[in-house]
Scaffold this motif. Sequence first.
Motif, PDB file in Angstrom:
ATOM      1  N   SER A 192      -2.248   3.303  -1.601  1.00  0.00           N
ATOM      2  CA  SER A 192      -2.901   4.176  -0.603  1.00  0.00           C
ATOM      3  C   SER A 192      -2.167   4.961  -0.311  1.00  0.00           C
ATOM      4  CB  SER A 192      -3.757   3.827   0.338  1.00  0.00           C
ATOM      5  OG  SER A 192      -3.478   2.574   0.966  1.00  0.00           O
ATOM      6  N   ARG A 193      -1.024   5.403   0.294  1.00  0.00           N
ATOM      7  CA  ARG A 193      -0.022   6.417   1.267  1.00  0.00           C
ATOM      8  C   ARG A 193       1.332   6.443  -0.115  1.00  0.00           C
ATOM      9  NH1 ARG A 193       2.005   3.609   6.224  1.00  0.00           N
ATOM     10  NH2 ARG A 193       2.169   2.111   4.817  1.00  0.00           N
ATOM     11  N   GLU A 244       1.099  10.404  -8.684  1.00  0.00           N
ATOM     12  CA  GLU A 244      -0.401   9.990  -8.136  1.00  0.00           C
ATOM     13  C   GLU A 244      -1.100   8.685  -8.222  1.00  0.00           C
ATOM     14  OE1 GLU A 244      -1.570  13.556  -6.129  1.00  0.00           O
ATOM     15  OE2 GLU A 244       0.412  13.958  -4.836  1.00  0.00           O
ATOM     16  N   PHE A 297       5.142   8.165   0.284  1.00  0.00           N
ATOM     17  CA  PHE A 297       5.664   8.851   1.226  1.00  0.00           C
ATOM     18  C   PHE A 297       6.898   9.676   0.703  1.00  0.00           C
ATOM     19  CE2 PHE A 297      10.982   7.898   2.036  1.00  0.00           C
ATOM     20  CZ  PHE A 297      11.115   8.428   3.191  1.00  0.00           C
ATOM     21  N   MET A 340       5.738  12.372   8.855  1.00  0.00           N
ATOM     22  CA  MET A 340       5.513  11.842   9.421  1.00  0.00           C
ATOM     23  C   MET A 340       5.792  11.723  10.868  1.00  0.00           C
ATOM     24  SD  MET A 340       6.816   8.920   7.392  1.00  0.00           S
ATOM     25  CE  MET A 340       6.768   7.490   7.509  1.00  0.00           C
ATOM     26  N   LEU A 345       4.203  12.109   4.467  1.00  0.00           N
ATOM     27  CA  LEU A 345       3.316  10.994   3.907  1.00  0.00           C
ATOM     28  C   LEU A 345       2.150  11.895   3.406  1.00  0.00           C
ATOM     29  CD1 LEU A 345       3.236   7.479   4.714  1.00  0.00           C
ATOM     30  CD2 LEU A 345       2.022   8.113   6.236  1.00  0.00           C
ATOM     31  N   LYS A 346       1.499  11.102   2.552  1.00  0.00           N
ATOM     32  CA  LYS A 346       0.391  11.414   1.981  1.00  0.00           C
ATOM     33  C   LYS A 346      -0.759  10.439   1.691  1.00  0.00           C
ATOM     34  CE  LYS A 346      -2.163  13.584  -1.687  1.00  0.00           C
ATOM     35  NZ  LYS A 346      -1.917  14.622  -2.699  1.00  0.00           N
ATOM     36  N   ARG A 347      -1.608  10.400   2.469  1.00  0.00           N
ATOM     37  CA  ARG A 347      -2.735   9.225   2.340  1.00  0.00           C
ATOM     38  C   ARG A 347      -3.760   9.547   1.160  1.00  0.00           C
ATOM     39  NH1 ARG A 347      -2.111   6.093   5.625  1.00  0.00           N
ATOM     40  NH2 ARG A 347      -1.454   7.206   8.586  1.00  0.00           N
ATOM     41  N   ASP A 355       0.492  -1.523  -0.259  1.00  0.00           N
ATOM     42  CA  ASP A 355       0.149   0.283   0.083  1.00  0.00           C
ATOM     43  C   ASP A 355       0.950   1.601  -0.153  1.00  0.00           C
ATOM     44  OD1 ASP A 355       1.291  -0.019   2.582  1.00  0.00           O
ATOM     45  OD2 ASP A 355      -0.601   0.184   3.425  1.00  0.00           O
ATOM     46  N   LEU A 356       1.661   1.249   0.303  1.00  0.00           N
ATOM     47  CA  LEU A 356       2.760   2.057   0.574  1.00  0.00           C
ATOM     48  C   LEU A 356       3.905   2.825  -1.007  1.00  0.00           C
ATOM     49  CD1 LEU A 356       4.658   4.412   1.987  1.00  0.00           C
ATOM     50  CD2 LEU A 356       5.681   2.344   3.139  1.00  0.00           C
TER      51      LEU A 356
END
Length: 171
Positions: free
Chosen positions: A107-108, A98, A110, A127, A168-170, A71-72
Amino acid sequence: MTASTTTFTVRRARTSDVASIQALVEPLVQRRILLGKDAVVFYEGVQEFRVAETEDGTLIGCGALHVMWKDLAEVRTLAVAPEWLRAGVGHALLSRLEDDARELGLSRLFCLTFEVPFFERHGFVDMGDETVDPEVYAELVRSPDEGVAEFLDLARVKPNTLGNTRMLKRL
């Protein structure tokens, strides 16, 4: 032509772009903003890169998306030619990365950066001491990748990352 009168497009990088990517990145390496990489590393990761180019084919920006976990991913090597700063190139590259991340089901995102205001404007937050679940940490810590070590805030990368902010961005 100037940056204000020329348009640009963002596309997937090709191996023929590696020398131009290195040329874009090198001034930032000299200023200790980005870590230097050998040509072989750029060729190995060329499929992770997107580049921005002008109508005449001049590369004016680059950025990479490196998947770290299910997810990262890390936004890496985001660079824009000095004469193109504040012309929307960084925004266009980050937006494309993105979109790529969403397409991959991530979903994340960095990043490790000195350009905190730029990334904050794009929804990234500091973070702090955020960590991952112990099981995920145990898997990630096995990676030889420096970006993973930066994400985990491991001591072995500290000398190279002093002053950088882990963000970090969700999605």
